[in-house]
Design a protein around this motif. Structure first.
Motif, PDB file in Angstrom:
ATOM      1  N   ARG B  72      27.851  35.693 -68.280  1.00 35.55           N
ATOM      2  CA  ARG B  72      27.000  36.871 -68.343  1.00 35.55           C
ATOM      3  C   ARG B  72      26.630  37.334 -69.742  1.00 35.55           C
ATOM      4  NH1 ARG B  72      29.984  37.742 -63.689  1.00 35.55           N
ATOM      5  NH2 ARG B  72      31.822  38.117 -64.980  1.00 35.55           N
ATOM      6  N   ARG B  73      27.593  37.325 -70.653  1.00 34.06           N
ATOM      7  CA  ARG B  73      27.336  37.986 -71.930  1.00 34.06           C
ATOM      8  C   ARG B  73      28.139  37.327 -73.038  1.00 34.06           C
ATOM      9  NH1 ARG B  73      25.901  43.202 -74.093  1.00 34.06           N
ATOM     10  NH2 ARG B  73      27.459  43.889 -75.586  1.00 34.06           N
ATOM     11  N   LEU B  74      27.462  37.073 -74.139  1.00 33.59           N
ATOM     12  CA  LEU B  74      28.099  36.435 -75.285  1.00 33.59           C
ATOM     13  C   LEU B  74      27.631  37.159 -76.547  1.00 33.59           C
ATOM     14  CD1 LEU B  74      29.730  33.937 -76.349  1.00 33.59           C
ATOM     15  CD2 LEU B  74      27.581  32.668 -76.323  1.00 33.59           C
ATOM     16  N   VAL B  75      28.585  37.611 -77.364  1.00 28.03           N
ATOM     17  CA  VAL B  75      28.225  38.295 -78.608  1.00 28.03           C
ATOM     18  C   VAL B  75      28.893  37.547 -79.763  1.00 28.03           C
ATOM     19  CG1 VAL B  75      28.187  40.495 -79.854  1.00 28.03           C
ATOM     20  CG2 VAL B  75      28.177  40.498 -77.348  1.00 28.03           C
ATOM     21  N   ILE B  76      28.100  37.173 -80.739  1.00 31.08           N
ATOM     22  CA  ILE B  76      28.610  36.371 -81.858  1.00 31.08           C
ATOM     23  C   ILE B  76      28.367  37.088 -83.188  1.00 31.08           C
ATOM     24  CG2 ILE B  76      28.450  34.123 -83.051  1.00 31.08           C
ATOM     25  CD1 ILE B  76      27.344  32.924 -80.452  1.00 31.08           C
ATOM     26  N   LYS B  77      29.400  37.123 -84.006  1.00 29.11           N
ATOM     27  CA  LYS B  77      29.286  37.589 -85.399  1.00 29.11           C
ATOM     28  C   LYS B  77      28.850  36.375 -86.192  1.00 29.11           C
ATOM     29  CE  LYS B  77      32.399  39.373 -88.939  1.00 29.11           C
ATOM     30  NZ  LYS B  77      33.802  39.688 -89.232  1.00 29.11           N
ATOM     31  N   THR B  95      23.514  38.899 -79.607  1.00 31.85           N
ATOM     32  CA  THR B  95      23.952  39.200 -78.242  1.00 31.85           C
ATOM     33  C   THR B  95      23.075  38.446 -77.260  1.00 31.85           C
ATOM     34  OG1 THR B  95      24.626  41.407 -78.941  1.00 31.85           O
ATOM     35  CG2 THR B  95      24.354  41.063 -76.569  1.00 31.85           C
ATOM     36  N   MET B  96      23.689  37.649 -76.401  1.00 32.02           N
ATOM     37  CA  MET B  96      22.944  36.926 -75.368  1.00 32.02           C
ATOM     38  C   MET B  96      23.376  37.455 -74.020  1.00 32.02           C
ATOM     39  SD  MET B  96      23.202  33.069 -76.792  1.00 32.02           S
ATOM     40  CE  MET B  96      23.414  32.791 -78.547  1.00 32.02           C
ATOM     41  N   GLU B  97      22.405  37.832 -73.212  1.00 32.12           N
ATOM     42  CA  GLU B  97      22.711  38.328 -71.870  1.00 32.12           C
ATOM     43  C   GLU B  97      21.976  37.496 -70.834  1.00 32.12           C
ATOM     44  OE1 GLU B  97      23.934  42.881 -71.890  1.00 32.12           O
ATOM     45  OE2 GLU B  97      21.924  42.548 -72.699  1.00 32.12           O
ATOM     46  N   LEU B  98      22.697  37.116 -69.788  1.00 29.22           N
ATOM     47  CA  LEU B  98      22.158  36.276 -68.724  1.00 29.22           C
ATOM     48  C   LEU B  98      22.191  37.076 -67.424  1.00 29.22           C
ATOM     49  CD1 LEU B  98      23.915  34.553 -70.879  1.00 29.22           C
ATOM     50  CD2 LEU B  98      23.717  32.697 -69.230  1.00 29.22           C
ATOM     51  N   GLU B  99      21.019  37.266 -66.838  1.00 31.44           N
ATOM     52  CA  GLU B  99      20.951  38.036 -65.585  1.00 31.44           C
ATOM     53  C   GLU B  99      20.202  37.234 -64.544  1.00 31.44           C
ATOM     54  OE1 GLU B  99      19.153  42.072 -65.943  1.00 31.44           O
ATOM     55  OE2 GLU B  99      19.436  41.730 -68.075  1.00 31.44           O
ATOM     56  N   PRO B 100      20.879  36.858 -63.436  1.00 31.44           N
ATOM     57  CA  PRO B 100      20.159  36.128 -62.395  1.00 31.44           C
ATOM     58  C   PRO B 100      19.239  37.045 -61.600  1.00 31.44           C
ATOM     59  CG  PRO B 100      22.442  36.493 -61.736  1.00 31.44           C
ATOM     60  CD  PRO B 100      22.298  37.058 -63.113  1.00 31.44           C
ATOM     61  N   THR B 101      18.080  36.537 -61.203  1.00 33.98           N
ATOM     62  CA  THR B 101      17.164  37.243 -60.313  1.00 33.98           C
ATOM     63  C   THR B 101      16.481  36.185 -59.464  1.00 33.98           C
ATOM     64  OG1 THR B 101      15.038  38.380 -60.254  1.00 33.98           O
ATOM     65  CG2 THR B 101      15.678  37.500 -62.379  1.00 33.98           C
TER      66      THR B 101
END
Lengths: 159, 151
Positions: B72-77, B95-101
């Motif tokens: 769902r969510r990945l945040v990288i410094k 910040t990468m966010e993955l939302e299925p629809t």
């Protein structure tokens, strides 16, 4: 917390996508109903695409979604239109946006750049909806041209 | 966004599943195909080290995983390591966010720096992401990338 009704003059919205296609096919997809009905939330599109001509994006029930004038037309490289949203009452009164499509070959791909310029203030909710909407529309266009199948993306208009 | 930040946002919709997209974002056999030869090294746990390598072994970017909630969510410094003027700006945050629809996944990438007018964001990241994510979408939907060279 930002107020969705607060009016701002937004920076230009720019969305770039690279598509396995030809500039002519991308141009056709943006200007012909056979394609727009598939990737542009079912809309048909009407114009002779000559500079100074009117153009219109029409919803499935016949209502006008967007209308405007062709400001620049250089197939298959550049199309610029004025963009007045008609179907949302609150949007009708806003200064029309200027929407430009730039199409260029980039190696094996076609680079499509969408630029939306709003000369006047726009409620934040429309600015946000524009970012979401263009990403959905142009993602679906890329899928359509590369796979033959557009995406099915459900989206609600701004409230 | 406050004026003290520079931010790049890109949204793309991909016909895939969150699990496949997560794998494509983190596993080297995928990244090297759509990210112009790049591989990443990390165990993808919060607090872990993260490195991005060119195919010749050079470290391009490095940092740490701030948040990882697969798929769902990945945040990288994230700091650039090869261009001195980018490196001097310090750490950015991606910040990468993955939302299925339905049968589509919405992928949002927000890459930001807590300083105004960041060249890393405005020149580096802003040019890179549209190419990388266009390639990623094509790879997942068609099995092949659009560009093999970073034009």
């Amino acid at each position: 917390m930002t107020n969705p009704n607060e009016k701002i003059v937004p920076p230009d919205l720019v969305y770039v996508t690279f598509i396995r296609s030809t500039p002519q096919k991308v141009w056709d997809a943006l200007t012909q109903s056979a394609f727009t009905t598939q990737f542009f939330f079912g809309r048909t599109i009407e114009s002779d695409w000559k500079q100074g001509s009117p153009w219109r994006l029409v919803m499935e029930d016949g209502r006008t979604d967007v209308e405007g004038e062709v400001l620049e037309s250089d197939p298959p490289r550049r199309l610029q239109v004025s963009w007045r949203v008609d179907w949302i009452e609150e949007a009708r009164a806003l200064a029309p946006a200027i929407v430009t499509y730039d199409i260029e070959q980039a190696g094996d791909a076609v680079k499509l750049t969408l630029t939306q310029h709003n000369p006047g203030p726009v409620p934040r909710k429309f600015v946000d909806a524009g970012k979401q909407g263009w990403a959905a529309i142009l993602s679906s266009l890329k899928s359509l041209l590369e796979t033959g199948q557009p995406l099915v993306i459900r989206m609600k208009p701004p409230e | 966004m406050s004026d003290a930040q520079t931010r790049f946002v890109y949204i793309t919709y991909i016909r895939t599943t969150p699990e496949k997209l997560w794998a494509a974002l983190t596993q080297p056999e995928f990244t090297k195909q759509y990210w112009f030869g790049v591989t990443m090294e990390s165990d993808w746990k919060a607090g872990s080290k993260w490195e991005m390598m060119h195919d010749d072994g050079r470290v391009m970017d490095a940092g740490a995983i701030i948040e990882a909630d697969a798929p769902r969510r990945l945040v990288i410094k994230w700091r650039n390591e090869w261009k001195p003027e980018f490196k001097a700006e310090g750490y950015s945050r991606c910040t990468m966010e993955l939302e299925p629809t339905g049968d589509v996944v919405k992928l949002s990438v927000v890459h930001e720096m807590d300083t105004p007018n960041s060249a890393f964001i405005n020149e580096g990241v802003s040019n890179g992401w549209p190419k990388i994510l266009s390639n990623l979408k094509s790879l997942l939907e068609t099995g092949a990338v659009v560009m093999t060279e970073k034009a």
